[in-house]
Design an enzyme around this catalytic site. Structure first.
Site, short mmCIF file in Angstrom:
data_model
loop_
_atom_site.label_atom_id
_atom_site.label_comp_id
_atom_site.label_asym_id
_atom_site.label_seq_id
_atom_site.Cartn_x
_atom_site.Cartn_y
_atom_site.Cartn_z
CG ASP A 12 -35.51 -39.62 10.60
OD1 ASP A 12 -36.20 -38.93 11.36
OD2 ASP A 12 -35.25 -39.30 9.43
NE ARG A 21 -37.26 -58.02 17.90
CZ ARG A 21 -36.68 -58.55 18.98
NH1 ARG A 21 -37.14 -58.28 20.17
NH2 ARG A 21 -35.64 -59.33 18.84
CG HIS A 53 -37.72 -43.58 9.99
ND1 HIS A 53 -38.33 -42.37 9.79
CD2 HIS A 53 -36.77 -43.69 9.02
CE1 HIS A 53 -37.79 -41.77 8.75
NE2 HIS A 53 -36.85 -42.54 8.25
CB THR A 103 -31.41 -42.81 3.32
OG1 THR A 103 -31.43 -41.51 3.90
CG2 THR A 103 -30.17 -42.94 2.44
CD GLU A 154 -30.54 -30.61 5.11
OE1 GLU A 154 -31.66 -30.36 5.63
OE2 GLU A 154 -29.94 -31.68 5.29
CG HIS A 194 -28.08 -37.47 2.98
ND1 HIS A 194 -27.43 -38.61 2.58
CD2 HIS A 194 -29.37 -37.82 3.15
CE1 HIS A 194 -28.31 -39.60 2.50
NE2 HIS A 194 -29.49 -39.15 2.85
N GLY A 195 -25.06 -37.92 5.10
CA GLY A 195 -23.81 -38.68 4.97
C GLY A 195 -22.63 -38.09 5.73
N GLY A 216 -27.62 -37.50 11.36
CA GLY A 216 -28.36 -38.55 12.05
C GLY A 216 -27.64 -39.87 12.16
CG HIS A 217 -26.67 -43.90 9.51
ND1 HIS A 217 -25.41 -44.45 9.40
CD2 HIS A 217 -27.53 -44.94 9.57
CE1 HIS A 217 -25.52 -45.76 9.37
NE2 HIS A 217 -26.78 -46.09 9.47
#
Ligand code: PXP
Length: 243
Positions: A12, A21, A53, A103, A154, A194-195, A216-217
Site C-alpha cells: 500500500d 504526486r 493509495h 491506518t 488475522e 499490523h505494526g 507493510g510499513h
C-alpha cells in the site's frame, strides 16, 4: 524443526508515495515483482473506499502478475465484494474501515455483526475465495469468527507493537499466543499483522501455528532508506548523461 510463518508484503505505501504526486511512480506492481524476487510468499494490497493509495487498476494488474498469492484487503461492503468477485484474489481479508483513520485502527467487531459477515463470507467463499477476518485477539471475537465459517483470521498485532512496557508487551504476546491456540482448536487458520517491525517481529513469529504475517510499513520504510544511496548515485549519473 521450527516452522516460521510465511511473509506477505503489503505494498500500500508504495502506492501512497505515488498518490502523493498523483503520478506514475513508484509503481506498486513493480514493488510486488521485486518483493517476490526477494522471497515474499505473497502480496497484500488494501483497496480502500477512498482509494487513497491502491487504485482499482493496481488490483487488476496485480491479479495478473502476482506469482505467489494475492491477498485483497477490503471493507465488507457491496462495492468491494463485487470487485473481489470479479478480480478473484487468492484470498480476501476483511477489515474495518473509517475514512478519517490514518491506518486500520482495530479489529472487526464480529460479535456484533455475525449475521451480516456470515453472508459476506458465504458470498466470497462460494466463489472459492477464502476469507480471513482481521480481529483483535479476544476470545469472543475468535469464537464469533468461527461461526461465520470464514477459513482464516488475522490477529491484530497493533496493541502488541504499541505496548509501552515490557510487561504490557509480554501480556499482549500471551494474548496472541492464547488466541492462536483457541482459533486453531476451532478449525481456523491464523495469520497476523499490523505494526510489526524488524525489532518486534521475532517473538510473534515464534508462536506455534501462525501461518502468515502481513507486513507493510516497516518494509517500505526500510526500502526507501536502503535504496537512497544508490538512487542518489544514479541521479548524479543521469545528470551527466551517463545513466
Ligand atoms: N494487516 C492489516 C489487516 C492491515 O490493515 C495492515 C495495514 O494496512 C497490515 C496488516 C500491515 O500493517 P503494517 O503496515 O503496519 O505492517
Amino acid at each position: 524443526m521450527s516452522v516460521f510463518p510465511k511473509l506477505s508484503i503489503n505494498i500500500d505505501h508504495v502506492a501512497t508515495i505515488r498518490q502523493a504526486r498523483r503520478t506514475v511512480e513508484p509503481e506498486p506492481v513493480a514493488a510486488a515483482v521485486l518483493a517476490e524476487l526477494g522471497g515474499a510468499d505473497g502480496i497484500t494490497a488494501h483497496l480502500r473506499e477512498d482509494r487513497r493509495h491502491i487504485q482499482d487498476r493496481d488490483i487488476r494488474i496485480l491479479r495478473e502478475i502476482v506469482r505467489t498469492q494475492l491477498n485483497l484487503e477490503m471493507a465488507a461492503t457491496e462495492e468491494m465484494v463485487k470487485i473481489a468477485l470479479e478480480v478473484k484474489p487468492d484470498y480476501v481479508t476483511l477489515v474495518p474501515e473509517k475514512r478519517e483513520e490514518v491506518t486500520t485502527e482495530g479489529g472487526l467487531d464480529i460479535v456484533g455483526s455475525v449475521e451480516r459477515l456470515t453472508r459476506v463470507v458465504d458470498q466470497l467463499q462460494s466463489a472459492e475465495i477464502p476469507v480471513s477476518l482481521f480481529i483483535d485477539a479476544e476470545f469472543d471475537q475468535i469464537e464469533a469468527s468461527a461461526k461465520t465459517q470464514a477459513l482464516l483470521i488475522e490477529l491484530h498485532t497493533g496493541q502488541y507493537a504499541e505496548a509501552k512496557t515490557k510487561g504490557d508487551r509480554s501480556q499482549e504476546l500471551e494474548k496472541l499466543r492464547q488466541g492462536t491456540e483457541l482459533a486453531l482448536s476451532l478449525g481456523l487458520r491464523v495469520n497476523a499483522g499490523h505494526g510489526l517491525t524488524y525489532q518486534n517481529v521475532y517473538p510473534v513469529a515464534c508462536i506455534a501455528g501462525m501461518e502468515e504475517f502481513n507486513i507493510g510499513h516497516t518494509i517500505v520504510s526500510r526500502g526507501v532508506l536502503v535504496g537512497m544511496e544508490r538512487a542518489v548515485r544514479e541521479m548524479k549519473l543521469a545528470m551527466r548523461g551517463q545513466l
